[in-house]
Motif scaffolding. Structure first.
Motif, mmCIF file in Angstrom:
data_model
loop_
_atom_site.group_PDB
_atom_site.id
_atom_site.type_symbol
_atom_site.label_atom_id
_atom_site.label_comp_id
_atom_site.label_asym_id
_atom_site.label_seq_id
_atom_site.Cartn_x
_atom_site.Cartn_y
_atom_site.Cartn_z
ATOM 1 N N PRO A 57 -18.786 6.437 13.031
ATOM 2 C CA PRO A 57 -18.399 7.892 13.100
ATOM 3 C C PRO A 57 -16.842 7.840 12.696
ATOM 4 N N GLY A 58 -16.496 9.136 12.486
ATOM 5 C CA GLY A 58 -14.898 9.720 12.360
ATOM 6 C C GLY A 58 -14.639 8.521 10.463
ATOM 7 N N VAL A 59 -15.056 7.611 10.425
ATOM 8 C CA VAL A 59 -14.427 7.238 9.791
ATOM 9 C C VAL A 59 -14.508 7.204 7.920
ATOM 10 N N LEU A 60 -15.263 8.694 7.563
ATOM 11 C CA LEU A 60 -15.066 9.046 6.270
ATOM 12 C C LEU A 60 -13.632 10.134 6.406
ATOM 13 N N ALA A 61 -14.384 10.909 7.427
ATOM 14 C CA ALA A 61 -13.195 11.927 8.060
ATOM 15 C C ALA A 61 -11.451 10.987 7.007
ATOM 16 N N ALA A 62 -11.445 9.631 8.422
ATOM 17 C CA ALA A 62 -10.335 8.898 8.203
ATOM 18 C C ALA A 62 -9.921 9.046 6.546
ATOM 19 N N ARG A 63 -10.819 8.648 6.287
ATOM 20 C CA ARG A 63 -9.951 8.117 4.806
ATOM 21 C C ARG A 63 -9.837 9.300 4.457
ATOM 22 N N ALA A 64 -10.893 10.245 4.081
ATOM 23 C CA ALA A 64 -9.854 11.187 3.382
ATOM 24 C C ALA A 64 -9.217 12.199 3.047
ATOM 25 N N SER A 65 -8.368 11.679 5.056
ATOM 26 C CA SER A 65 -6.961 12.307 5.625
ATOM 27 C C SER A 65 -5.875 11.031 5.157
ATOM 28 N N LEU A 66 -6.260 10.097 5.038
ATOM 29 C CA LEU A 66 -5.786 9.360 4.456
ATOM 30 C C LEU A 66 -5.683 9.053 2.434
ATOM 31 N N ILE A 67 -6.911 9.493 2.202
ATOM 32 C CA ILE A 67 -6.009 9.793 0.808
ATOM 33 C C ILE A 67 -5.378 11.482 0.152
ATOM 34 N N ALA A 68 -5.942 12.237 1.166
ATOM 35 C CA ALA A 68 -5.373 13.311 0.621
ATOM 36 C C ALA A 68 -3.439 12.515 1.102
ATOM 37 N N ALA A 69 -2.664 12.036 2.222
ATOM 38 C CA ALA A 69 -1.908 11.886 2.010
ATOM 39 C C ALA A 69 -1.024 10.894 0.746
ATOM 40 N N ILE A 70 -1.887 10.086 0.172
ATOM 41 C CA ILE A 70 -1.395 9.619 -0.810
ATOM 42 C C ILE A 70 -1.516 9.745 -1.983
ATOM 43 N N ASP A 71 -2.371 10.793 -2.299
ATOM 44 C CA ASP A 71 -3.029 11.042 -3.448
ATOM 45 C C ASP A 71 -1.624 12.374 -4.108
ATOM 46 N N ILE A 72 -0.615 11.780 -4.043
ATOM 47 C CA ILE A 72 0.386 12.172 -4.705
ATOM 48 C C ILE A 72 1.899 11.972 -5.378
ATOM 49 N N ASP A 73 1.901 11.850 -6.527
ATOM 50 C CA ASP A 73 3.186 10.911 -7.261
ATOM 51 C C ASP A 73 3.856 11.206 -6.699
ATOM 52 N N ARG A 74 5.063 10.748 -6.452
ATOM 53 C CA ARG A 74 6.350 10.585 -5.409
ATOM 54 C C ARG A 74 7.480 9.690 -6.732
ATOM 55 N N PRO A 75 7.986 10.018 -6.874
ATOM 56 C CA PRO A 75 9.068 9.846 -7.629
ATOM 57 C C PRO A 75 10.201 8.071 -6.726
ATOM 58 N N ASP A 76 9.720 8.717 -5.518
ATOM 59 C CA ASP A 76 10.511 7.274 -5.286
ATOM 60 C C ASP A 76 9.728 6.828 -3.912
ATOM 61 N N ALA A 77 8.109 7.049 -4.308
ATOM 62 C CA ALA A 77 6.809 5.373 -3.942
ATOM 63 C C ALA A 77 7.887 4.144 -4.971
ATOM 64 N N SER A 78 7.272 3.292 -3.920
ATOM 65 C CA SER A 78 7.696 2.232 -4.425
ATOM 66 C C SER A 78 6.990 1.312 -6.060
ATOM 67 N N GLU A 79 8.143 0.413 -6.298
ATOM 68 C CA GLU A 79 7.770 -0.251 -7.435
ATOM 69 C C GLU A 79 5.998 -1.160 -7.790
ATOM 70 N N PHE A 80 6.013 -1.320 -6.654
ATOM 71 C CA PHE A 80 4.409 -1.735 -6.881
ATOM 72 C C PHE A 80 3.104 -0.401 -6.463
ATOM 73 N N VAL A 81 3.463 0.468 -6.121
ATOM 74 C CA VAL A 81 2.630 1.595 -6.073
ATOM 75 C C VAL A 81 2.407 2.820 -7.483
ATOM 76 N N ARG A 82 3.808 2.157 -7.836
ATOM 77 C CA ARG A 82 3.744 2.544 -9.381
ATOM 78 C C ARG A 82 3.652 2.220 -10.231
ATOM 79 N N GLY A 83 3.465 0.434 -10.651
ATOM 80 C CA GLY A 83 2.943 -0.482 -11.289
ATOM 81 C C GLY A 83 1.999 -0.197 -11.388
ATOM 82 N N ARG A 84 1.061 0.169 -10.107
ATOM 83 C CA ARG A 84 -0.650 -0.362 -10.455
ATOM 84 C C ARG A 84 -0.970 1.145 -10.262
#
Length: 309
Positions: A57-84
């Motif tokens: 229960p709730g796992v797919l919705a939680a995953r979708a919510s977290l993905i929506a938060a990280i699915d943005i190209d931010r200029p201040d994202a870490s070098e780790f995230v940008r490198g990946r």
């Protein structure tokens, strides 16, 4: 004024926000993301065991919510995230990228959270350890944001290692690539076949009274020696890797420095900026449902009070 709270819940909320913004940029945390992460993390052992997230229960919705938060190209994202991103996006679609980045977020929080909890909990329970660590913090010369400064805190770092010794339950698994004979130090021999798997449980060493005296006791200075790092022995022979909360060899956790630095920095701020007291409670045990997956969370939360110094 004094305020009260649940220690593990407070740390979860703060550490999630810290890791989210450190990796993906300021303001990356959306309302409810910390609760979404808890839903996903609580279900993790069941998913590892092979249960479909559709049945949880709730796992797919939680995953979708977290993905929506990280699915943005931010200029201040870490070098780790940008490198990946630079490595993954030319080779895969956006959904695959988001799964990879969500796994990185999980890895940054899932074990750091209980490691921070247990280190702080043991320090708050032990007045001598707490006083020694606070005195070390007040005497240190340098910015706690710098790793070089953190290395000037031997008693504090020893406290973290001791908390990890008591709470870690990782398993090291190796695939046998060609037949060989495994010779153990006690004289036993095992013929290993290609395709077999070997599993090492460092937790057994961590609680071995021959290696660590009083293995069930938190001794904050256990990993500080008068002439350098202390040595540990089994049957008269030195144990080269007595403590293995991060695994060993080529698969040793690559995030171990980030994790230990974060534990020290967060607790240093808490101990120097706040007055903290545990309230009367039943000591928590270790949640064995996560056995083999890393640092064990507490079986129950702990009430505490705090106010600004």
């Amino acid at each position: 004024q004094w305020q009260q709270g649940d220690l593990y819940a407070l740390l979860r909320e703060r550490l999630f926000a810290i890791n989210m913004e450190t990796l993906f940029g300021d303001g990356a945390v959306a309302p409810g993301n910390a609760a979404d992460f808890k839903t996903l993390d609580d279900a993790f052992p069941l998913m590892i065991a092979g249960i479909s997230p559709r049945l949880l229960p709730g796992v797919l919705a939680a995953r979708a919510s977290l993905i929506a938060a990280i699915d943005i190209d931010r200029p201040d994202a870490s070098e780790f995230v940008r490198g990946r991103d630079a490595f993954v996006l030319p080779k895969a679609d956006r959904d695959y990228r988001n799964g990879i980045q969500l796994a990185g977020l999980w890895a940054g929080v899932a074990n750091t959270l209980p490691a921070t909890f247990w280190t702080l909990y043991y320090l708050l329970r032990d007045p001598e350890a707490r006083a020694a660590v606070v005195a070390e913090l007040r005497a240190v010369d340098g910015d706690l944001a710098l790793p070089a400064t953190l290395r000037q805190l031997p008693l504090f770092n020893s406290s973290v290692m001791e908390a990890l010794r008591l709470s870690s339950s990782s398993l090291l698994v190796r695939q046998v690539m060609r037949p060989f004979t495994l010779n153990l130090s006690n004289g036993q021999r095992y013929a290993m076949r290609q395709g077999d798997r070997l599993c090492l449980a460092p937790e057994l060493n961590h609680h071995d009274p021959e290696i660590f005296a009083e293995p069930g006791r938190f001794r904050f200075d256990r990993f500080v020696g008068a002439d350098g790092p202390p040595q540990f022995f089994k049957r008269g022979k030195r144990v080269t890797l007595a403590l293995m909360p991060f695994g060993a060899g080529v698969s040793m956790c690559p995030g171990r420095f980030l994790a230990t630095n974060e534990v020290v920095q967060v607790i240093a701020l808490l101990l120097t900026r706040l007055e903290l007291d545990l309230l009367p409670h039943e000591p928590p045990g270790f949640d064995r449902r996560r056995g083999g997956l890393g640092i064990l969370p507490p079986t129950r939360d702990v009430r505490f009070r705090y106010r600004r110094v």
